[in-house]
Design a protein around this motif. Sequence first.
Motif, PDB file in Angstrom:
ATOM      1  N   ASP A 192       0.846  -1.193   0.000  1.00 27.19           N
ATOM      2  CA  ASP A 192       0.000   0.000   0.000  1.00 27.19           C
ATOM      3  C   ASP A 192       0.880   1.241   0.000  1.00 27.19           C
ATOM      4  O   ASP A 192       1.890   1.298   0.714  1.00 27.19           O
ATOM      5  CB  ASP A 192      -0.886   0.045   1.248  1.00 27.19           C
ATOM      6  CG  ASP A 192      -2.077  -0.897   1.155  1.00 27.19           C
ATOM      7  OD1 ASP A 192      -2.520  -1.180   0.024  1.00 27.19           O
ATOM      8  OD2 ASP A 192      -2.547  -1.355   2.216  1.00 27.19           O
ATOM      9  N   THR A 194       0.599   5.155   0.961  1.00 31.18           N
ATOM     10  CA  THR A 194      -0.321   5.963   1.758  1.00 31.18           C
ATOM     11  C   THR A 194       0.282   7.326   2.096  1.00 31.18           C
ATOM     12  O   THR A 194       1.496   7.526   2.018  1.00 31.18           O
ATOM     13  CB  THR A 194      -0.669   5.251   3.077  1.00 31.18           C
ATOM     14  OG1 THR A 194       0.490   5.227   3.918  1.00 31.18           O
ATOM     15  CG2 THR A 194      -1.147   3.834   2.835  1.00 31.18           C
ATOM     16  N   THR A 203      -4.937   6.680   0.198  1.00 29.71           N
ATOM     17  CA  THR A 203      -4.211   5.543  -0.375  1.00 29.71           C
ATOM     18  C   THR A 203      -4.035   5.823  -1.860  1.00 29.71           C
ATOM     19  O   THR A 203      -4.977   6.223  -2.545  1.00 29.71           O
ATOM     20  CB  THR A 203      -4.987   4.234  -0.171  1.00 29.71           C
ATOM     21  OG1 THR A 203      -5.146   4.006   1.228  1.00 29.71           O
ATOM     22  CG2 THR A 203      -4.231   3.064  -0.771  1.00 29.71           C
ATOM     23  N   SER A 224       4.237   7.051   2.329  1.00 32.17           N
ATOM     24  CA  SER A 224       4.678   5.898   3.108  1.00 32.17           C
ATOM     25  C   SER A 224       4.375   4.609   2.360  1.00 32.17           C
ATOM     26  O   SER A 224       3.414   4.543   1.572  1.00 32.17           O
ATOM     27  CB  SER A 224       3.985   5.868   4.468  1.00 32.17           C
ATOM     28  OG  SER A 224       4.424   6.927   5.283  1.00 32.17           O
ATOM     29  N   ARG A 226       3.609   0.458   2.883  1.00 36.00           N
ATOM     30  CA  ARG A 226       3.258  -0.610   3.826  1.00 36.00           C
ATOM     31  C   ARG A 226       3.290  -1.945   3.083  1.00 36.00           C
ATOM     32  O   ARG A 226       2.485  -2.187   2.194  1.00 36.00           O
ATOM     33  CB  ARG A 226       1.874  -0.380   4.424  1.00 36.00           C
ATOM     34  CG  ARG A 226       1.411  -1.531   5.311  1.00 36.00           C
ATOM     35  CD  ARG A 226       0.128  -1.223   6.065  1.00 36.00           C
ATOM     36  NE  ARG A 226      -1.000  -1.005   5.172  1.00 36.00           N
ATOM     37  CZ  ARG A 226      -2.234  -0.702   5.583  1.00 36.00           C
ATOM     38  NH1 ARG A 226      -2.464  -0.554   6.885  1.00 36.00           N
ATOM     39  NH2 ARG A 226      -3.205  -0.514   4.722  1.00 36.00           N
ATOM     40  N   LEU A 228       2.397  -5.615   3.160  1.00 32.06           N
ATOM     41  CA  LEU A 228       1.348  -6.276   3.922  1.00 32.06           C
ATOM     42  C   LEU A 228       1.698  -7.696   4.357  1.00 32.06           C
ATOM     43  O   LEU A 228       1.155  -8.186   5.339  1.00 32.06           O
ATOM     44  CB  LEU A 228       0.057  -6.308   3.094  1.00 32.06           C
ATOM     45  CG  LEU A 228      -0.529  -4.937   2.747  1.00 32.06           C
ATOM     46  CD1 LEU A 228      -1.665  -5.085   1.753  1.00 32.06           C
ATOM     47  CD2 LEU A 228      -1.020  -4.247   4.006  1.00 32.06           C
ATOM     48  N   ASN A 255       3.241  -6.514   9.350  1.00 34.18           N
ATOM     49  CA  ASN A 255       3.327  -5.513   8.289  1.00 34.18           C
ATOM     50  C   ASN A 255       4.640  -4.766   8.471  1.00 34.18           C
ATOM     51  O   ASN A 255       5.085  -4.560   9.601  1.00 34.18           O
ATOM     52  CB  ASN A 255       2.178  -4.502   8.360  1.00 34.18           C
ATOM     53  CG  ASN A 255       0.838  -5.090   7.942  1.00 34.18           C
ATOM     54  OD1 ASN A 255       0.790  -6.059   7.185  1.00 34.18           O
ATOM     55  ND2 ASN A 255      -0.244  -4.514   8.429  1.00 34.18           N
ATOM     56  N   TYR A 257       6.549  -1.088   7.606  1.00 34.51           N
ATOM     57  CA  TYR A 257       6.225   0.300   7.272  1.00 34.51           C
ATOM     58  C   TYR A 257       7.513   1.087   7.023  1.00 34.51           C
ATOM     59  O   TYR A 257       8.389   1.136   7.899  1.00 34.51           O
ATOM     60  CB  TYR A 257       5.457   0.958   8.421  1.00 34.51           C
ATOM     61  CG  TYR A 257       4.137   0.300   8.746  1.00 34.51           C
ATOM     62  CD1 TYR A 257       2.942   0.798   8.242  1.00 34.51           C
ATOM     63  CD2 TYR A 257       4.088  -0.829   9.569  1.00 34.51           C
ATOM     64  CE1 TYR A 257       1.725   0.203   8.551  1.00 34.51           C
ATOM     65  CE2 TYR A 257       2.886  -1.428   9.882  1.00 34.51           C
ATOM     66  CZ  TYR A 257       1.704  -0.920   9.368  1.00 34.51           C
ATOM     67  OH  TYR A 257       0.510  -1.524   9.670  1.00 34.51           O
ATOM     68  N   THR A 259       8.630   4.945   6.136  1.00 28.19           N
ATOM     69  CA  THR A 259       8.087   6.304   6.142  1.00 28.19           C
ATOM     70  C   THR A 259       9.194   7.310   5.850  1.00 28.19           C
ATOM     71  O   THR A 259      10.253   7.256   6.485  1.00 28.19           O
ATOM     72  CB  THR A 259       7.458   6.627   7.515  1.00 28.19           C
ATOM     73  OG1 THR A 259       6.566   5.568   7.876  1.00 28.19           O
ATOM     74  CG2 THR A 259       6.696   7.938   7.483  1.00 28.19           C
ATOM     75  N   THR A 348       5.589  -4.294  12.408  1.00 25.04           N
ATOM     76  CA  THR A 348       4.603  -4.533  13.460  1.00 25.04           C
ATOM     77  C   THR A 348       4.210  -5.999  13.428  1.00 25.04           C
ATOM     78  O   THR A 348       3.661  -6.485  12.440  1.00 25.04           O
ATOM     79  CB  THR A 348       3.354  -3.656  13.275  1.00 25.04           C
ATOM     80  OG1 THR A 348       3.726  -2.274  13.374  1.00 25.04           O
ATOM     81  CG2 THR A 348       2.317  -3.966  14.344  1.00 25.04           C
TER      82      THR A 348
END
Length: 570
Positions: A192, A194, A203, A224, A226, A228, A255, A257, A259, A348
């Motif tokens: 994704d 975002t 998104t 950012s 992500r 999945l 997930n 991330y 950033t 995460t």
Amino acid sequence: MAAAGVVEQRRRPGRLSALSVYRRAAEAGAGRLERRRRGPPLPAGGKRARARARRGAAGSGAQAEAPPPVAPPPVAAAPLSPVARAKAPGGSPEAKRQHGPAASPGGPAGEGGAAALLRRLGQVADSRRRAAELFRWLLAPVRPEEFAVRRWEQAPLLVRRGDPGYYAGLFSTADLDAALRSGAVRFGSHLDVTSYAEGVRETHNPSGPALPAVVWDFYQNGCSLRLLCPQAFSPTVWHLLSILQEHFGSMAGANVYLTPPGTQGFAPHYDDIEAFVLQLEGKKHWRVYGPRSDAEVLPRFSSPNFTQAELGEPVLETVLEPGDLLYFPRGFIHQGDCLPDAHSLHITVSSYQRNTWGDLLEKLLPAALQMALEEDVEYRKGLPMDYLRYMGVANSDAVDTLRTAFIEKVQSLIKKLVDYAPIDAAVDQRAKSFLHDCLPPVLTESEKARSMYGFPARWQDGGPRDVDILITKDTEVCLLSHAIVRLCNEEAGVMLYYTTENSRVYHEEEPKFLEIDPEYTDSIEFLLSSYPNYVSVGTLPCETLEDKISLTTLLFEKGILTTKKPLVEV
């Protein structure tokens, strides 16, 4: 539900299985309560030379006005502003008092970061012990026992380690770049794109494959990323999650991330999972807020996005650096943004989605009611002819003896449902769903050599070589790990669910199971109870040696069993 014709099961001397006890009671027409708790009786059926494999099939309301906000629970360390955190990179004195000194590189299991730890855990024979040691490393220096009492489902936990190499080898931006270059990552399915700016969360996923030039252009322009399902692209993440899922008894997902500096990718929200944030690279500023009402404590579903005006004051504010850990329970609102001088990469790890008492009761109560309707005439008697006259919301304030009697009758029937509740059968259905959620096990080189995955069948000199699986009564076997199978007694028969053929992508495959003849259930129970010890095929409590070898061969072919020594020396 009839028990007639149930096949009597051979038992080893001195050993009586639960299923054998259950079938014996069913044939005698006694023990109906115990039968209800264990599920439907096993079906009759002719004996087969070996167990038969069969491919399995996959199997909102309005929000009430919120009561006054609840008081936030205590957190692991005093909230710090980004400025204060920057001045104390090693952690505050308060944090050191609460957590002790920073863990040594690699944590309590030794040196070398996450990848080295996973290699060391590969030498641990018992999968349950592997899972416990990995979880201890994840929380170190906080003890899992302390975490369970003071934090789990209750309050955030912040662990500052001052050790940038603690998660070494787990995942990196280079790994993300390599996944993009493989051509296997697709927007929406795996990645994704975002952004969150001026209170608006967006998104930006195009369609099709996530090509590096497109993805990195989004990132360069402040978006950012992500990822999945990092376990599908990273063997190390797959390995980590495949071990942790046994500790939780619930799916462990993740997930990743990435950033850019000075940006935020997501709006404030809460999730329906227990979250463990592992900071891998750079820095990230986090704010965590307690549940705003009792209704938001341990929610079963994630929230919509919130505005800043809806949040109040955070119960924890910190900047995570590489090697740090932040845990927060489901229902705790959170948001993370990057400081202007550094990007952030974190993973995460999540678990305990839809794993509540309520989820168990959702399966249990309808089954209990169905059993009660079949077996107790009280549940089939008609309602009073005049009950609509004195029952209903319009009559809720009325004082009426008929109304009181009606309510007491309902209460007594509900209370009586407990006697019909097939608790063990409902738990088995939860376990069946868990095995469908699970990642397949990760094998060490030694385990591969002693399992179907390392069997050296090949084409050589004009024909296939080493194809036959030669198992004898003296072959010693063991389950690959404790949590890879579950024996379920279902209406269609006895099913053995297993995880070895699952995909690394969540639910990409249907549940995998073998239909097992009743005479083989004792042998599977025997393998489960013997784990992690090896047992010779000849000791399995089947009727004949042919049955023992046939069952063992089938389980070996499915990757469920390993042998103590390779069947074929290469």
